[in-house]
Structure formats: structure tokens, C-alpha cells
Motif scaffolding. Structure first.
Motif, PDB file in Angstrom:
ATOM      1  N   GLN B 130     -26.612  55.173 -71.982  1.00  0.00           N
ATOM      2  CA  GLN B 130     -26.816  55.500 -73.397  1.00  0.00           C
ATOM      3  C   GLN B 130     -26.053  54.551 -74.311  1.00  0.00           C
ATOM      4  O   GLN B 130     -26.553  54.162 -75.364  1.00  0.00           O
ATOM      5  CB  GLN B 130     -26.392  56.944 -73.647  1.00  0.00           C
ATOM      6  CG  GLN B 130     -27.294  57.912 -72.897  1.00  0.00           C
ATOM      7  CD  GLN B 130     -27.050  59.352 -73.284  1.00  0.00           C
ATOM      8  OE1 GLN B 130     -26.596  59.639 -74.378  1.00  0.00           O
ATOM      9  NE2 GLN B 130     -27.355  60.268 -72.383  1.00  0.00           N
ATOM     10  N   ALA B 131     -24.840  54.154 -73.866  1.00  0.00           N
ATOM     11  CA  ALA B 131     -24.079  53.208 -74.681  1.00  0.00           C
ATOM     12  C   ALA B 131     -24.807  51.866 -74.749  1.00  0.00           C
ATOM     13  O   ALA B 131     -24.896  51.244 -75.811  1.00  0.00           O
ATOM     14  CB  ALA B 131     -22.682  53.027 -74.107  1.00  0.00           C
ATOM     15  N   ALA B 132     -25.366  51.441 -73.620  1.00  0.00           N
ATOM     16  CA  ALA B 132     -26.106  50.171 -73.592  1.00  0.00           C
ATOM     17  C   ALA B 132     -27.298  50.241 -74.534  1.00  0.00           C
ATOM     18  O   ALA B 132     -27.602  49.278 -75.247  1.00  0.00           O
ATOM     19  CB  ALA B 132     -26.553  49.865 -72.163  1.00  0.00           C
ATOM     20  N   ALA B 133     -27.964  51.398 -74.554  1.00  0.00           N
ATOM     21  CA  ALA B 133     -29.134  51.551 -75.419  1.00  0.00           C
ATOM     22  C   ALA B 133     -28.732  51.432 -76.888  1.00  0.00           C
ATOM     23  O   ALA B 133     -29.436  50.795 -77.681  1.00  0.00           O
ATOM     24  CB  ALA B 133     -29.803  52.899 -75.147  1.00  0.00           C
ATOM     25  N   VAL B 134     -27.597  52.047 -77.249  1.00  0.00           N
ATOM     26  CA  VAL B 134     -27.143  51.990 -78.645  1.00  0.00           C
ATOM     27  C   VAL B 134     -26.795  50.554 -79.029  1.00  0.00           C
ATOM     28  O   VAL B 134     -27.204  50.062 -80.093  1.00  0.00           O
ATOM     29  CB  VAL B 134     -25.919  52.904 -78.853  1.00  0.00           C
ATOM     30  CG1 VAL B 134     -25.320  52.677 -80.232  1.00  0.00           C
ATOM     31  CG2 VAL B 134     -26.306  54.351 -78.672  1.00  0.00           C
ATOM     32  N   LEU B 135     -26.046  49.869 -78.161  1.00  0.00           N
ATOM     33  CA  LEU B 135     -25.658  48.487 -78.462  1.00  0.00           C
ATOM     34  C   LEU B 135     -26.890  47.609 -78.600  1.00  0.00           C
ATOM     35  O   LEU B 135     -26.954  46.722 -79.453  1.00  0.00           O
ATOM     36  CB  LEU B 135     -24.740  47.955 -77.354  1.00  0.00           C
ATOM     37  CG  LEU B 135     -23.343  48.575 -77.332  1.00  0.00           C
ATOM     38  CD1 LEU B 135     -22.582  48.118 -76.100  1.00  0.00           C
ATOM     39  CD2 LEU B 135     -22.571  48.193 -78.587  1.00  0.00           C
ATOM     40  N   ASP B 136     -27.884  47.892 -77.779  1.00  0.00           N
ATOM     41  CA  ASP B 136     -29.115  47.124 -77.815  1.00  0.00           C
ATOM     42  C   ASP B 136     -29.848  47.361 -79.136  1.00  0.00           C
ATOM     43  O   ASP B 136     -30.298  46.424 -79.794  1.00  0.00           O
ATOM     44  CB  ASP B 136     -29.995  47.562 -76.631  1.00  0.00           C
ATOM     45  CG  ASP B 136     -30.983  46.493 -76.264  1.00  0.00           C
ATOM     46  OD1 ASP B 136     -30.550  45.317 -76.241  1.00  0.00           O
ATOM     47  OD2 ASP B 136     -32.167  46.817 -76.029  1.00  0.00           O
ATOM     48  N   ARG B 137     -29.914  48.619 -79.528  1.00  0.00           N
ATOM     49  CA  ARG B 137     -30.600  48.982 -80.768  1.00  0.00           C
ATOM     50  C   ARG B 137     -29.929  48.334 -81.972  1.00  0.00           C
ATOM     51  O   ARG B 137     -30.584  47.890 -82.907  1.00  0.00           O
ATOM     52  CB  ARG B 137     -30.584  50.515 -80.903  1.00  0.00           C
ATOM     53  CG  ARG B 137     -31.205  51.053 -82.171  1.00  0.00           C
ATOM     54  CD  ARG B 137     -31.465  52.546 -82.045  1.00  0.00           C
ATOM     55  NE  ARG B 137     -30.249  53.321 -81.826  1.00  0.00           N
ATOM     56  CZ  ARG B 137     -29.437  53.709 -82.809  1.00  0.00           C
ATOM     57  NH1 ARG B 137     -29.717  53.415 -84.047  1.00  0.00           N
ATOM     58  NH2 ARG B 137     -28.353  54.404 -82.545  1.00  0.00           N
ATOM     59  N   LEU B 138     -28.594  48.257 -81.942  1.00  0.00           N
ATOM     60  CA  LEU B 138     -27.853  47.673 -83.059  1.00  0.00           C
ATOM     61  C   LEU B 138     -27.741  46.154 -82.930  1.00  0.00           C
ATOM     62  O   LEU B 138     -27.091  45.504 -83.735  1.00  0.00           O
ATOM     63  CB  LEU B 138     -26.458  48.294 -83.148  1.00  0.00           C
ATOM     64  CG  LEU B 138     -26.414  49.779 -83.492  1.00  0.00           C
ATOM     65  CD1 LEU B 138     -25.008  50.303 -83.404  1.00  0.00           C
ATOM     66  CD2 LEU B 138     -26.987  50.028 -84.879  1.00  0.00           C
ATOM     67  N   LYS B 139     -28.334  45.618 -81.876  1.00  0.00           N
ATOM     68  CA  LYS B 139     -28.327  44.169 -81.626  1.00  0.00           C
ATOM     69  C   LYS B 139     -26.895  43.625 -81.504  1.00  0.00           C
ATOM     70  O   LYS B 139     -26.578  42.527 -81.956  1.00  0.00           O
ATOM     71  CB  LYS B 139     -29.066  43.420 -82.731  1.00  0.00           C
ATOM     72  CG  LYS B 139     -30.522  43.861 -82.889  1.00  0.00           C
ATOM     73  CD  LYS B 139     -31.241  43.046 -83.941  1.00  0.00           C
ATOM     74  CE  LYS B 139     -32.651  43.561 -84.178  1.00  0.00           C
ATOM     75  NZ  LYS B 139     -32.664  44.885 -84.852  1.00  0.00           N
ATOM     76  N   VAL B 140     -26.017  44.422 -80.899  1.00  0.00           N
ATOM     77  CA  VAL B 140     -24.656  43.958 -80.629  1.00  0.00           C
ATOM     78  C   VAL B 140     -24.653  43.259 -79.282  1.00  0.00           C
ATOM     79  O   VAL B 140     -25.092  43.823 -78.284  1.00  0.00           O
ATOM     80  CB  VAL B 140     -23.657  45.134 -80.596  1.00  0.00           C
ATOM     81  CG1 VAL B 140     -22.275  44.640 -80.188  1.00  0.00           C
ATOM     82  CG2 VAL B 140     -23.605  45.806 -81.944  1.00  0.00           C
ATOM     83  N   LYS B 141     -24.177  42.005 -79.277  1.00  0.00           N
ATOM     84  CA  LYS B 141     -24.146  41.257 -78.015  1.00  0.00           C
ATOM     85  C   LYS B 141     -22.705  41.208 -77.508  1.00  0.00           C
ATOM     86  O   LYS B 141     -21.803  40.800 -78.222  1.00  0.00           O
ATOM     87  CB  LYS B 141     -24.660  39.838 -78.245  1.00  0.00           C
ATOM     88  CG  LYS B 141     -26.111  39.781 -78.659  1.00  0.00           C
ATOM     89  CD  LYS B 141     -26.893  38.869 -77.759  1.00  0.00           C
ATOM     90  CE  LYS B 141     -28.369  38.780 -78.125  1.00  0.00           C
ATOM     91  NZ  LYS B 141     -28.863  39.740 -79.110  1.00  0.00           N
TER      92      LYS B 141
END
Lengths: 354, 252
Positions: B130-141
Motif C-alpha cells: 500500500q505504501a508503494a501504491a501511494v508513492l507511485d500515485r504521488l510520483k515520488v521516486k
């Protein structure tokens, strides 16, 4: 010369960027490697140490002697497991040695009333946990700035109580058969106390790594203010940690009482320093929030190996103390080096970000 | 078209610390999908106001309304239960934990539910996912998802702290000087993140000293001076000077 470099960079920015990223990624690879080496360092040193001593004295690597080391290390290892939990929270428990002595005395007193291994064991474990609870509650709800003083106080109180309660104010011979067997018997070629340590270690490993409570310990020790802001029940976490440390001292008391078939107010002298040394030598950070149970166990075994080897080699006991002191210095410096490397990695990370 | 009530409203907030009158009858509103800039010089009352909203302090007088209903926010945990997330200036990150572990620290996904939270077993994979999904959605690399955040740069750490707030924010996200410690490039990324939070329908309260950022992002700006609200306007290039005068107290 400098001008030429600038010109190249101006004309071919892609080359300059490549060179820069290569340099930083090379640097961070080196840092990653160093950090990994530091993390397995203690184990590596232990293996090298055992190998070297084995070559020097053939008597060292015999099953009988290794069994000896395990039996002698079992108490330090068990109590160090509790100490490592406390150190993870940035704390310290100076009372474990006196706590253990008091537990063996109480166990002996119970034994004089009833000859029941189960009851005597329960009494020792409960005594240890109770002292731990006093530590934790006084530290947290007494709003003390640091657990050093309260555990120093309980060290004194427990030692005094143990001396006062012990019949004749000295060692009391005799333990129930079930506890004495723990010190005498072996299974699969290993002393029974080994399996007690393994059991405690496995249980604490699960609690620290798989349970929410374990995650909270690391959080509270790593960044106490953030733990409050994130709604972690910091007080409860701290109290339970000291209770567990006390419980480990109680279990250590059972092992020691089993091996010596006695309870004594003189037991566990300087055990608090041995366990702290074990945790730090093993590679846990004194600054809290970092380390695992392997560190406590490796450190405890390393202390056992050094003592045993220097005995076999006929080296004076003073040199054992000096050797252990030197290793502590090494371990603490390794911790400093690790923090510096991580800061360095952060800088490189920022430089490399697109 | 009827406008919905503001997601967060402060009515006549008063706060004293002994002789210091930190907040004097301050009122403000934050709306979904808008960035509200909270401006003021040091000691103007911004931090006090934010701490009252995020449950660190309690108001002496006045009330806090969420979606039009008066609520009492007694603790940081209570504020989070109401859907208010705060990104503190010190970020409140745990250095030795990974980004995903940081996301859920204090609110772990764990089982079984009949045990008290502390005794439950962690669901590491679910939290990672779920954390990966959030970071992905916010385009945080991030360079590595499984590394402790101690190894990450200031901008990356800031991004993790902001992203963590978005996981749990259902109403309001408060950002306390999110770019103060960052370079130009890293600031840019955090500002993009703030814009994204707004686009997702959060009410964002942004504390900053950077006028450029205010003009670029803020839909409205509230200016505090000596505990009093001295102005509220839509920041533009044209009224930048007026804003600055309000902050420092020099009447133009």
C-alpha cells in the motif's frame, strides 16, 4: 587545466553528467559495502577469533570445551537479551545483576518451603519481572530524565534485600531436582541451558520483529519525539521493556541456580556491565533504535570465548578485562563510523537525485 | 449552487500561555481542493494555531468545526482520527525504518483484531504494497524502497513525510515549512506534491516564508501578526507587496 574541464562540461553536458553520476554511484556502492561489512563485523570477528584460538590451542575446539563455553555463556546471553531490548529504547538497566541475585535467593527460600521445581522457577521469574516493573514504572511515571539512576537505585536495593533475606546472609545450597537437572544434563550433546537461551531468543525475536510492540520499541528508541507525535503509547512500551529485562534476569537466575545448585546474594556481580558490553560488542547502537537479538547473542558468546580462550592459554585475568575493554572501544567507534557513512550516503543521494 | 461548509473552520480562537496572548480571536476557513497559506513573522501565532488544530495544544476559547460540526481535539491521535494530518517541521520520521514502516508506524496494519494493537502481528507485505501504491500515485521516486530513510536525501525524506500524511488524511493536511531545509530542486518536488494533494481534494494548510511559493500555490492567504488575523486575500504578483507589508506590519 580547470578551464578545460569546464569547457568540456559546457560542450558535452551528457558526458559531465555521466561522469558525475558514475562518481557518486561508485561512492555510494562503496558506502553500501562498508555499511554491510560493519553490520556483519561482530560475527566475522567472532569466527576469526574462534579460528585463531583453535589453531593456537587444540583444546579449544573440542566438544567438551565448546559445551563449557555454552554453559558459561548461557546466563550472560539470557540477561543480555533483555538488556538489548532496553538499550534499543535508548535506556540502560544497571539492576540486572542484583536482580538476578535476589531472584536466586527468593528461589532458595521458596525451595525451603516446598520442593517444587515449577514453583521455584515461577518465584524467580516473578521476582525478576517485579523488579523490572519497579524500574519501568519509576522511570516513566516518576518522570525521570534517564533510567540510569533508578536502575542504579534498584541495583543497590536488590543486592541489599538479597543479603538481608538470604539465610545466614550468604549462599544457600540446594535446588529442586528439575532445576538442578538443567545445569547437569545435556541433550544432543549440548547443555540443557542452551535450549533455554534458544527458547528465550526465539520468543524475543518474534516479539521484536513480527509484533507491533517490537516495531514500537525501535520507534521509541530511534526518535522518541516522533513516537509521541505518531501516537505510539511510549510509556507502555517503556514499562513493558523493563519488565521483560527483569524477566530475563529471572530466567538467568534459574539457569545459574541450576548450574550451581544454589541461590546466593553474591551472584551476578558486575553482570550488568557484562550484558551491556555484550550488546555493544555485538554491534547494537548505544544511541537506541538500532540492533537486533543476534547482536546480544554474538556479543555474549564473544565474551565467553575470550574468557575461555585466555584461561586455556594461561593468560592473566587482567588481560581478559583489557581485551574486552578494547573490543568495546572498537564496537563504539564502529557505531560512530556507521552514522558518518549514513550521513555521507545521504549527501550522495541528494547529489544524484534527478 | 450552494457551497458546502468549509471542511475546517476556526471560530474566534483564543490561546494564552501565561502572560503571552498567543492567539486573539482568530477565525479562518479551509476548503477542500484549496491551498490556504498561513503567513506571519516569527512569533505571529502560526505554530500555535497549527498546534491547536493538530491536537498538541487545546484552545482556551473559540471552536474548531469539521464539515460544520464542532469537535474537541484533545491529542495528536484524536486529530488523526478526525482526518487531520500534520507534517511537522522536523518530519517525525524514524531513521532506522524503511519508508513503508514509517508510513504505518503507530498505525500498523496487523492481525488478529481481537488482540490489543501492541500484541498483534505485523502485516509487512500489505503495508509495503500500500505504501508503494501511494508513492507511485504521488510520483515520488525513491532510490530504494527497502532501505532505511536515514540513507535518503532531505527532499526524499520530506516527500516521504508528506506522502505519509496523505495516506491517512481524509480532510486536512497541515504542512509546517515543508521547503525550509531544501534546495531549489528538492523544493520543486515538494511543491508539486502539495499541488497534487490539492488536486486530490484535500484542504491544505501551508506555512511558509517563501512568497514565490505562496503566489504560485496558494488559493488564499491568511496573515497573522502578534496573534491577530490582520488580513486575508488571494495572493497574486500584484498584491505581493501588500502581503509583505501586512506580515511585517508596515502600512503601505
Amino acid at each position: 587545466m580547470g578551464r578545460t574541464v569546464v569547457n568540456v562540461a559546457d560542450e558535452r553536458p551528457d558526458i559531465a553528467a555521466d561522469a558525475a553520476s558514475e562518481r557518486t554511484s561508485g561512492g555510494s556502492a562503496l558506502i553500501a559495502l562498508s555499511l554491510r561489512l560493519l553490520s556483519i563485523g561482530p560475527l566475522l570477528i567472532l569466527v576469526l577469533l574462534a579460528g585463531t584460538i583453535g589453531l593456537l590451542t587444540p583444546a579449544f575446539l573440542t566438544p567438551g570445551n565448546l559445551g563449557n563455553i555454552v554453559a558459561q555463556t548461557a546466563v550472560i546471553a539470557t540477561v543480555a537479551i533483555g538488556q538489548h531490548l532496553v538499550i534499543l529504547t535508548r535506556g540502560i538497566d544497571l539492576s540486572v545483576g542484583a536482580n538476578l541475585a535476589l531472584a536466586t535467593v527468593i528461589g532458595s527460600l521458596v525451595f525451603r518451603q516446598v520442593d517444587s521445581a515449577a514453583l521455584v522457577m515461577a518465584a524467580m521469574a516473578l521476582s525478576g519481572a517485579l523488579v523490572g516493573a519497579v524500574n519501568g514504572i519509576a522511570y516513566v511515571y516518576g518522570r525521570l530524565p534517564h533510567p540510569f539512576i533508578i536502575t542504579l537505585a534498584t541495583l543497590s536495593i536488590c543486592r541489599g534485600l538479597a543479603l538481608e533475606l538470604a539465610v545466614g546472609h550468604t549462599t544457600m545450597r540446594g535446588m529442586p531436582e528439575g532445576i538442578a537437572a538443567l545445569g547437569r544434563s545435556t541433550s544432543f550433546g549440548l547443555p540443557s541451558s542452551f535450549f533455554v537461551v534458544a527458547g528465550v531468543a526465539a520468543l524475543v525475536l518474534v516479539m521484536a520483529k513480527a509484533m507491533v510492540w517490537g516495531r514500537w520499541i525501535y520507534a521509541v528508541g530511534g526518535q522518541p519525539e516522533a513516537a509521541v507525535q505518531m501516537g505510539i503509547p511510549v510509556k507502555g512500551v517503556l514499562v513493558t521493556t523493563y519488565v521483560l529485562s527483569g524477566l530475563c534476569a529471572g530466567i538467568g537466575a534459574v539457569i545459574l541456580a541450576g548450574r550451581t545448585e544454589a541461590g546466593s546474594p553474591l551472584y551476578g556481580n558486575l553482570l550488568e556491565l557484562d550484558t551491556i558490553a555484550a550488546v555493544i560488542i555485538g554491534g547494537a547502537s548505544f544511541l537506541g533504535g538500532r540492533g537486533h537479538i543476534g547482536h546480544a547473542l554474538v556479543g555474549a558468546v564473544m565474551i565467553g570465548v575470550i574468557r575461555n580462550a585466555l584461561n586455556l592459554l594461561g593468560v592473566d585475568v587482567f588481560f581478559q578485562m583489557i581485551a574486552i575493554g578494547l573490543i568495546i572501544v572498537l564496537a563504539v567507534e564502529a557505531d560512530v563510523l556507521r552514522n558518518w557513512l549514513e550521513a555521507r550516503a545521504r549527501v550522495l543521494q541528494a547529489a544524484r537525485a534527478p | 449552487m450552494t457551497t458546502p461548509p468549509p471542511v475546517l473552520a476556526i471560530r474566534r480562537a483564543e490561546k494564552r500561555f501565561g502572560a503571552v496572548h498567543a492567539l486573539k480571536s482568530v477565525s479562518l476557513e479551509a476548503h477542500r481542493g484549496q491551498v490556504l497559506a498561513l503567513l506571519g513573522d516569527n512569533g505571529a501565532g502560526k505554530s500555535t494555531l497549527v498546534k491547536c488544530i493538530s491536537g498538541v495544544h487545546a484552545l482556551d476559547e473559540g471552536e474548531i468545526l469539521l464539515d460544520g460540526e464542532a469537535v474537541a481535539i484533545h491529542s495528536p491521535a484524536a486529530a488523526r482520527r478526525f482526518g487531520i494530518e500534520t507534517v511537522y517541521q522536523d518530519l517525525a520520521l524514524f531513521d532506522t525504518l524503511t519508508p513503508a514502516q514509517n508510513f504505518y508506524c503507530g498505525r500498523e496494519i496487523a492481525f488478529p483484531s481481537w488482540l490489543p494493537q501492541g500484541l498483534r502481528l505485523l502485516k509487512g507485505r500489505a503495508m509495503d504494497r500500500q505504501a508503494a501504491a501511494v508513492l507511485d500515485r504521488l510520483k515520488v521516486k525513491l532510490p530504494r524502497f527497502d532501505a532505511p530513510v536515514a540513507l535518503m536525501s532531505g527532499g526524499q525524506r520530506q516527500a516521504i513525510a508528506v506522502a505519509r500524511a496523505t495516506v491517512f488524511a481524509r480532510k486536512v493536511v497541515i504542512l509546517d515549512e515543508p521547503t525550509a531545509a531544501l534546495g531549489v530542486r528538492e523544493s520543486r518536488k515538494v511543491l508539486d506534491l502539495v499541488a497534487q494533494l490539492r488536486a486530490e481534494g484535500n484542504a491544505v494548510i501551508l506555512i511558509t516564508h517563501n512568497m514565490e511559493h505562496v503566489i504560485e500555490l496558494a488559493d488564499r492567504a491568511v496573515v497573522l501578526r502578534q496573534g491577530r488575523k490582520v488580513g486575508e486575500l488571494k495572493p497574486t504578483r500584484a498584491n505581493q507587496q501588500e502581503l509583505v507589508s501586512m506580515i511585517v506590519g508596515a502600512e503601505a
